[in-house]
Scaffold this motif. Structure first.
Motif, mmCIF file in Angstrom:
data_model
loop_
_atom_site.group_PDB
_atom_site.id
_atom_site.type_symbol
_atom_site.label_atom_id
_atom_site.label_comp_id
_atom_site.label_asym_id
_atom_site.label_seq_id
_atom_site.Cartn_x
_atom_site.Cartn_y
_atom_site.Cartn_z
ATOM 1 N N ARG A 2 0.540 -1.170 0.016
ATOM 2 C CA ARG A 2 0.617 0.233 -0.164
ATOM 3 C C ARG A 2 0.840 1.449 0.514
ATOM 4 O O ARG A 2 2.010 1.228 0.830
ATOM 5 C CB ARG A 2 -1.284 -0.205 1.549
ATOM 6 C CG ARG A 2 -1.521 -1.602 1.330
ATOM 7 C CD ARG A 2 -2.930 -1.124 2.317
ATOM 8 N NE ARG A 2 -4.027 0.176 2.438
ATOM 9 C CZ ARG A 2 -5.440 0.502 2.829
ATOM 10 N NH1 ARG A 2 -5.207 -0.837 4.002
ATOM 11 N NH2 ARG A 2 -5.309 1.431 2.859
ATOM 12 N N SER A 4 0.930 4.480 1.395
ATOM 13 C CA SER A 4 1.862 4.486 2.975
ATOM 14 C C SER A 4 2.866 4.144 3.389
ATOM 15 O O SER A 4 3.332 4.766 4.055
ATOM 16 C CB SER A 4 0.378 4.299 4.368
ATOM 17 O OG SER A 4 0.126 3.656 4.328
ATOM 18 N N CYS A 56 -10.069 7.589 10.067
ATOM 19 C CA CYS A 56 -9.013 7.447 9.562
ATOM 20 C C CYS A 56 -8.029 6.348 10.494
ATOM 21 O O CYS A 56 -8.330 6.519 11.879
ATOM 22 C CB CYS A 56 -7.608 8.578 9.670
ATOM 23 S SG CYS A 56 -8.036 9.353 7.595
ATOM 24 N N TRP A 73 1.233 9.000 10.260
ATOM 25 C CA TRP A 73 0.482 8.964 8.559
ATOM 26 C C TRP A 73 -1.020 7.902 8.964
ATOM 27 O O TRP A 73 -0.973 7.460 10.941
ATOM 28 C CB TRP A 73 1.291 8.361 7.795
ATOM 29 C CG TRP A 73 1.038 6.415 7.724
ATOM 30 C CD1 TRP A 73 0.309 5.827 7.116
ATOM 31 C CD2 TRP A 73 2.562 5.975 8.088
ATOM 32 N NE1 TRP A 73 0.934 4.788 7.442
ATOM 33 C CE2 TRP A 73 1.938 4.093 7.894
ATOM 34 C CE3 TRP A 73 3.461 6.202 8.936
ATOM 35 C CZ2 TRP A 73 2.799 3.733 8.078
ATOM 36 C CZ3 TRP A 73 4.516 5.252 9.849
ATOM 37 C CH2 TRP A 73 3.909 3.959 9.050
ATOM 38 N N GLU A 75 -4.365 6.402 7.561
ATOM 39 C CA GLU A 75 -4.617 5.703 7.118
ATOM 40 C C GLU A 75 -6.110 5.479 6.142
ATOM 41 O O GLU A 75 -7.104 4.903 7.354
ATOM 42 C CB GLU A 75 -4.148 4.342 6.367
ATOM 43 C CG GLU A 75 -2.912 4.013 6.732
ATOM 44 C CD GLU A 75 -2.651 2.550 6.874
ATOM 45 O OE1 GLU A 75 -3.611 0.991 6.903
ATOM 46 O OE2 GLU A 75 -1.644 2.109 6.019
ATOM 47 N N HIS A 76 -6.535 5.665 5.389
ATOM 48 C CA HIS A 76 -8.112 5.903 5.113
ATOM 49 C C HIS A 76 -9.278 5.162 4.744
ATOM 50 O O HIS A 76 -8.055 4.169 4.053
ATOM 51 C CB HIS A 76 -8.852 6.986 4.114
ATOM 52 C CG HIS A 76 -10.056 7.814 4.142
ATOM 53 N ND1 HIS A 76 -11.261 7.108 3.829
ATOM 54 C CD2 HIS A 76 -10.746 9.007 4.756
ATOM 55 C CE1 HIS A 76 -12.894 7.697 4.152
ATOM 56 N NE2 HIS A 76 -12.299 8.495 4.888
ATOM 57 N N GLU A 79 -8.646 4.026 -0.509
ATOM 58 C CA GLU A 79 -7.047 3.641 -0.520
ATOM 59 C C GLU A 79 -6.136 4.405 -1.407
ATOM 60 O O GLU A 79 -5.203 4.402 -1.675
ATOM 61 C CB GLU A 79 -7.211 1.613 -0.895
ATOM 62 C CG GLU A 79 -7.382 1.403 -0.239
ATOM 63 C CD GLU A 79 -6.872 -0.149 -1.191
ATOM 64 O OE1 GLU A 79 -6.125 -0.534 -2.458
ATOM 65 O OE2 GLU A 79 -6.800 -1.373 -0.473
ATOM 66 N N TYR A 82 -4.304 9.065 1.951
ATOM 67 C CA TYR A 82 -3.440 9.408 2.559
ATOM 68 C C TYR A 82 -3.080 10.584 3.419
ATOM 69 O O TYR A 82 -3.068 12.057 2.966
ATOM 70 C CB TYR A 82 -2.798 9.245 3.283
ATOM 71 C CG TYR A 82 -2.103 7.629 2.005
ATOM 72 C CD1 TYR A 82 -2.496 6.149 3.111
ATOM 73 C CD2 TYR A 82 -3.058 6.910 0.716
ATOM 74 C CE1 TYR A 82 -2.845 5.272 2.233
ATOM 75 C CE2 TYR A 82 -3.159 5.836 0.276
ATOM 76 C CZ TYR A 82 -2.972 4.662 1.405
ATOM 77 O OH TYR A 82 -2.442 3.282 0.758
#
Length: 559
Positions: A2, A4, A56, A73, A75-76, A79, A82
């Motif tokens: 992913r 992030s 998030c 960071w 993550e929502h 995808e 961010y």
């Protein structure tokens, strides 16, 4: 992998390995645009708060990356969305490391502490002269993170005020992403809120709504009071535990726990109580063994450091946090100083391989703190880690077996290496730098384990005189004593430079600056320290004779 995780691992490239390619945006999905979270993100260490996007998952930055400026960071569930938070102050090494990466230079190859003479004949502070400033610009960070990023090509660039704070809003595009940045520069720190939106989602019918939500989030920023800059080494255990709880309040899915021995602080997102209890029990038993084999008083030291152990709730979270791949079950990084594990989706309380991982990595953490962040040769570090991975306990007493569980079982491979004549000559193997050592892969681990196994078992009187000489008992103590002395002198010299720099800036050293990372020791200085340690230990024995006895012991003497 992913987006992030790629961003995260790239910023750590100088620690984890080579840089990664530009992340690819995932295909847009029909996910409803979310609003702002009702819960503020409050960073009391760096003194700011803001309202992030809703729903998030907040992933805390590894401690070594936090030192570089990456705070976390988010993550929502979508995808392509961010949020990454950076905070840069004057107290750490962000600027020069990022500049080195941007210039295509491996920071490990640079003599950071190279001394120059100024006009008055005093040593210049290389930390200051290398980059001019320790605070990097966010566009330089992004240029390192995205290989297609062009910092001079901004699509939007405006100044504004939010809650009385002067800010700057800029937009770039790189790697299939819209990169939207809200920057707040201040006298004590610069904070940058970075929002990533995939191009497909940006151009969809919901793109405008996402951009509007980012604007609201970015402009919700405000400064808050910071926690006092305290010397955590002076805090009592309960005071330190409270400090970590206060510092990590923004990570809602994590809790901070103490341990009965007051030697560890556990940070976990796991809900598996039985597993956490067993981890704590195993770590405390392992610590007792390390203290018996490496008693602090024998080296004129006092072990006061409290070890932080982070236990991720899932394997996915573990790999996301550390930038690791499947097959890794735990790790200790000397720059982050955390021991990191995960509980997983199944009971692992009695899993021998899991316990082997814990003991191996816990040794690295113990030795790191005991010997004041000194960096040893790989034969010592990994040889001992593998040695302790084979520890078992019977009626409360520890014993080390020659055969370890799972992937840590070095004994049969080492025996085959001897039989096939595959062992590397000791004068080479013992003096390998990290890159040379790792180049030989599993064979290096097996050879280092076999050397340490003989030395440690011999010191316990468990190696026959056929293979053993009394003078071999002094190899490890002499090596560590000399190594410790060399690093202590270098750390004191770097600390003196930092004090001079802070005085020129009219300020006191922060607590973070008072801790010198071993990554700051130049390759030439490290080589000099290592040579002195080898001369004081292996240099006192007949290496050719030892090699013959050791090979015979591995093939025939280990029972």
């Amino acid at each position: 992998m992913r987006t992030s995780l790629l961003l995260f691992a790239l910023l750590a490239g100088w620690i984890l390995g080579p840089s990664l390619a530009t992340p690819k945006a995932a295909p847009a999905n029909s996910v409803a645009v979310q609003g702002l979270s009702k819960t503020l993100y409050k960073d009391q260490i760096n003194g700011f708060k803001f309202r992030p996007p809703n729903d998030c998952v907040v992933v805390p930055a590894r401690q070594d990356l936090a030192k570089l400026g990456l705070r976390c960071w988010m993550e929502h569930e979508e995808e392509e969305v961010y949020t990454i938070i950076y905070s840069f102050d004057d107290s750490a090494e962000y600027g020069r490391i990022l500049k080195a990466i941007a210039d295509g230079v491996d920071p490990e190859d640079i003599d950071w502490d190279e001394e120059e003479e100024d006009e008055e004949g005093d040593d210049k502070d290389s930390e200051e002269t290398f980059v001019g400033s320790s605070r990097p610009a966010i566009e330089d960070v992004l240029a390192v993170t995205f290989d297609t990023f062009n910092k001079s090509r901004t699509y939007e660039d405006k100044e504004f005020k939010a809650n009385g704070n002067e800010g700057r809003w800029r937009v770039w595009r790189a790697g299939g992403l819209r990169i939207e940045v809200f920057s707040y520069l201040g006298p004590d720190s610069d904070v940058h809120l970075v929002y990533l939106l995939g191009n497909q989602l940006d151009k969809s019918k919901d793109g405008k709504k996402w951009r509007k939500m980012f604007s609201k989030s970015g402009k919700s920023f405000d400064r808050i009071a910071t926690l006092a800059d305290v010397d955590t080494s002076k805090l009592s255990y309960n005071e330190l535990l409270k400090f970590h709880k206060d510092a990590d309040k923004q990570f809602k899915d994590w809790r901070v726990m103490g341990t009965p021995s007051e030697q560890f602080i556990v940070k976990t997102s796991s809900k598996r109580g039985a597993f956490i209890k067993n981890v704590i029990n195993h770590l405390e038993k392992s610590r007792k063994l390390f203290e018996e084999d490496f008693p602090p008083e024998a080296f004129g030291l006092e072990m006061t450091a409290i070890s932080v152990v982070r236990i991720c709730g899932t394997e996915e979270e573990f790999h996301s946090y550390g930038g690791t791949s499947r097959g890794v079950g735990g790790w200790f990084n000397p720059e982050s100083e955390e021991l990191v594990l995960y509980s997983g989706e199944r009971d692992k309380e009695d899993d021998a391989s899991t316990k082997a991982v814990m003991t191996h990595e816990a040794f690295h953490q113990y030795c790191h703190f005991l010997f004041k962040r000194s960096e040893a040769h790989r034969w010592f570090d990994e040889g001992h880690g593998d040695y302790y991975a084979a520890t078992g306990w019977f009626e409360g007493k520890a014993y080390v077996k020659p055969e370890a569980p799972g992937g840590y079982n070095r004994f049969p491979i080492a025996q085959k290496m001897v039989a096939r004549g595959e062992m590397i000559p000791l004068d080479q193997h013992l003096n390998f730098d990290h890159r040379s050592w790792i180049r030989h892969g599993i064979k290096s681990y097996c050879q280092s384990w076999s050397i340490v196994y003989m030395l440690r078992q011999g010191a316990l009187g468990k190696v026959s005189k056929q293979y053993w000489k009394k003078e071999y008992e002094d190899i490890i103590p002499n090596y560590m004593t000399t190594l410790l002395k060399g690093y202590a002198e270098e750390y004191e010299r770097i600390l003196k430079q930092r004090k001079k720099r802070a005085e020129r800036q009219g300020r006191e050293l922060t607590q973070r600056e008072k801790v010198v990372s071993r990554s700051l020791i130049s390759p030439s200085k490290r080589k000099k320290i290592w040579k002195a340690a080898m001369d004081a230990s292996w240099g006192k024995v007949d290496l050719e004779e030892f090699e013959g006895r050791w090979l015979d012991y591995v093939e025939h003497g280990i029972q």
